[in-house]
Design a protein around this motif. Structure first.
Motif, mmCIF file in Angstrom:
data_model
loop_
_atom_site.group_PDB
_atom_site.id
_atom_site.type_symbol
_atom_site.label_atom_id
_atom_site.label_comp_id
_atom_site.label_asym_id
_atom_site.label_seq_id
_atom_site.Cartn_x
_atom_site.Cartn_y
_atom_site.Cartn_z
ATOM 1 N N VAL A 154 -16.009 10.033 17.509
ATOM 2 C CA VAL A 154 -14.954 10.607 18.341
ATOM 3 C C VAL A 154 -14.866 9.905 19.694
ATOM 4 O O VAL A 154 -13.771 9.648 20.196
ATOM 5 C CB VAL A 154 -15.181 12.126 18.536
ATOM 6 C CG1 VAL A 154 -14.124 12.726 19.464
ATOM 7 C CG2 VAL A 154 -15.164 12.831 17.188
ATOM 8 N N VAL A 155 -16.008 9.607 20.314
ATOM 9 C CA VAL A 155 -16.053 8.942 21.618
ATOM 10 C C VAL A 155 -16.896 7.676 21.476
ATOM 11 O O VAL A 155 -17.948 7.699 20.830
ATOM 12 C CB VAL A 155 -16.667 9.856 22.699
ATOM 13 C CG1 VAL A 155 -16.726 9.139 24.043
ATOM 14 C CG2 VAL A 155 -15.887 11.157 22.811
ATOM 15 N N LYS A 156 -16.413 6.585 22.082
ATOM 16 C CA LYS A 156 -17.123 5.308 21.930
ATOM 17 C C LYS A 156 -17.157 4.569 23.273
ATOM 18 O O LYS A 156 -16.123 4.316 23.882
ATOM 19 C CB LYS A 156 -16.428 4.438 20.885
ATOM 20 C CG LYS A 156 -17.113 3.108 20.629
ATOM 21 C CD LYS A 156 -16.420 2.348 19.514
ATOM 22 C CE LYS A 156 -17.130 1.040 19.212
ATOM 23 N NZ LYS A 156 -16.473 0.314 18.094
ATOM 24 N N GLY A 157 -18.357 4.230 23.722
ATOM 25 C CA GLY A 157 -18.521 3.386 24.904
ATOM 26 C C GLY A 157 -17.814 3.899 26.135
ATOM 27 O O GLY A 157 -17.208 3.132 26.885
ATOM 28 N N GLY A 215 -10.125 13.401 21.358
ATOM 29 C CA GLY A 215 -11.486 13.504 21.866
ATOM 30 C C GLY A 215 -11.596 14.092 23.254
ATOM 31 O O GLY A 215 -12.686 14.116 23.842
ATOM 32 N N LYS A 216 -10.489 14.609 23.800
ATOM 33 C CA LYS A 216 -10.510 15.158 25.160
ATOM 34 C C LYS A 216 -11.445 16.376 25.251
ATOM 35 O O LYS A 216 -12.244 16.482 26.181
ATOM 36 C CB LYS A 216 -9.098 15.546 25.605
ATOM 37 C CG LYS A 216 -8.092 14.405 25.602
ATOM 38 C CD LYS A 216 -6.747 14.810 26.161
ATOM 39 C CE LYS A 216 -6.012 15.839 25.339
ATOM 40 N NZ LYS A 216 -5.581 15.330 24.007
ATOM 41 N N THR A 217 -11.331 17.274 24.277
ATOM 42 C CA THR A 217 -12.187 18.456 24.282
ATOM 43 C C THR A 217 -13.647 18.068 24.103
ATOM 44 O O THR A 217 -14.541 18.665 24.730
ATOM 45 C CB THR A 217 -11.752 19.441 23.186
ATOM 46 O OG1 THR A 217 -10.452 19.943 23.497
ATOM 47 C CG2 THR A 217 -12.719 20.612 23.079
ATOM 48 N N THR A 218 -13.902 17.078 23.279
ATOM 49 C CA THR A 218 -15.282 16.604 23.103
ATOM 50 C C THR A 218 -15.853 16.107 24.422
ATOM 51 O O THR A 218 -17.020 16.383 24.755
ATOM 52 C CB THR A 218 -15.341 15.493 22.046
ATOM 53 O OG1 THR A 218 -14.905 16.022 20.785
ATOM 54 C CG2 THR A 218 -16.759 14.954 21.890
ATOM 55 N N ASN A 224 -6.557 6.880 20.950
ATOM 56 C CA ASN A 224 -6.922 7.683 19.788
ATOM 57 C C ASN A 224 -8.396 7.464 19.455
ATOM 58 O O ASN A 224 -9.037 6.547 19.972
ATOM 59 C CB ASN A 224 -6.047 7.297 18.583
ATOM 60 C CG ASN A 224 -4.674 7.938 18.655
ATOM 61 O OD1 ASN A 224 -4.555 9.152 18.815
ATOM 62 N ND2 ASN A 224 -3.634 7.137 18.553
ATOM 63 N N THR A 225 -8.918 8.300 18.577
ATOM 64 C CA THR A 225 -10.341 8.203 18.235
ATOM 65 C C THR A 225 -10.644 6.910 17.465
ATOM 66 O O THR A 225 -9.808 6.447 16.688
ATOM 67 C CB THR A 225 -10.771 9.401 17.368
ATOM 68 O OG1 THR A 225 -9.903 9.492 16.240
ATOM 69 C CG2 THR A 225 -10.747 10.683 18.147
#
Length: 256
Positions: A29-32, A52-55, A217-218
């Motif tokens: 979902v989130v990268k770097g 991925g904003k909520t993540t 985007n993810t």
């Protein structure tokens, strides 16, 4: 506070990644992710739905832990939730058995703050969000906008260093949303906190933000940052306002 001539960040994400594992698939979902947020800055995370904003909010809140990298708040590694971070979600989960006053004073009460002090604190924030006269009202008697006001007051009453807000006005009608945006801006101006605010509404982003972080985007990473250097309170119809709104919409369109 400064560090090497620059404001020391109160929130810092360093090469953060988040992967969710299930029995049948892996979802990155989130990268770097690298992001600094300064004290009292109002930062908006902006991007398409499910990007991925909520993540990211949950990682800063400590409700999720990164798969890689590190999240720091006020110089300390985030290892779980803490009272230094207040969180307001789209649907605020108020305690239905508590009045407005009971909900707002709940955090200070659970920390052992004496009754007089916590009542004074709760009353201050109830007044600040415009709910004076509703102290003894239960949540089921409040409108959606009023319940969000209670959620904001409850989060502020805990005296957090950081406010994390995940599309708090997303389910409200347009008229109520405009009103709540104006109220939040007033509260932030009066009762400064560092705010990280999630939205996918470009108008809302430009109205509230000092800086807009546009996400891909993810697996999500930062596409671009846009500084909103406009006087407050802002007017939705100003040409400078509309120019920045078009700018972030164009950037997002190129992300798809």
């Amino acid at each position: 506070m400064e560090q090497n001539g620059r404001l020391k960040p109160i929130i810092s994400l360093r090469d953060v990644g988040k992967i969710f594992y299930s029995e049948h698939k892996t979802n990155e979902v989130v990268k770097g992710m690298n992001l600094d947020v300064s004290e009292n800055e109002f930062v908006v995370l902006f991007g398409p739905g499910q990007c991925g904003k909520t993540t990211m909010i949950n990682l800063i809140a400590g409700l999720e832990l990164p798969t890689s990298g590190e999240v720091d708040v006020d110089g300390k590694k985030v290892t779980g939730p803490g009272p230094d971070r207040g969180v307001v979600y789209q649907r605020t989960s108020l305690f239905p058995f508590c009045t407005v006053m009971g909900n707002v004073e709940f955090g200070p009460k659970s920390r052992g703050i004496d009754k007089k002090t916590r009542r004074e604190t709760a009353q201050y924030f109830i007044d600040l969000v415009g709910l004076q006269g509703f102290e003894n009202t239960y949540p089921n008697r409040l409108s959606g906008g009023m319940r969000q006001r209670v959620g904001i007051a409850r989060a502020y009453a805990n005296n957090p260093k950081v406010m994390l807000m995940d599309e708090p006005f997303g389910h409200l009608d347009a008229q109520t949303r405009y009103m709540m945006e104006a109220e939040l801006e007033k509260i932030w101006q009066k009762e400064k906190r560092t705010v990280v605010f999630v939205t996918n509404n470009s108008e809302e982003a430009v109205y509230l933000a000092d800086r807009i972080i546009i996400l891909t985007n993810t697996p999500t990473h930062i596409k671009e940052e846009v500084k909103v250097d406009l006087p407050r309170p802002r007017k939705y119809s100003d040409q400078a306002f509309l120019k920045i709104r078009r700018q972030i919409e164009d950037i997002c369109e190129s992300t798809r």
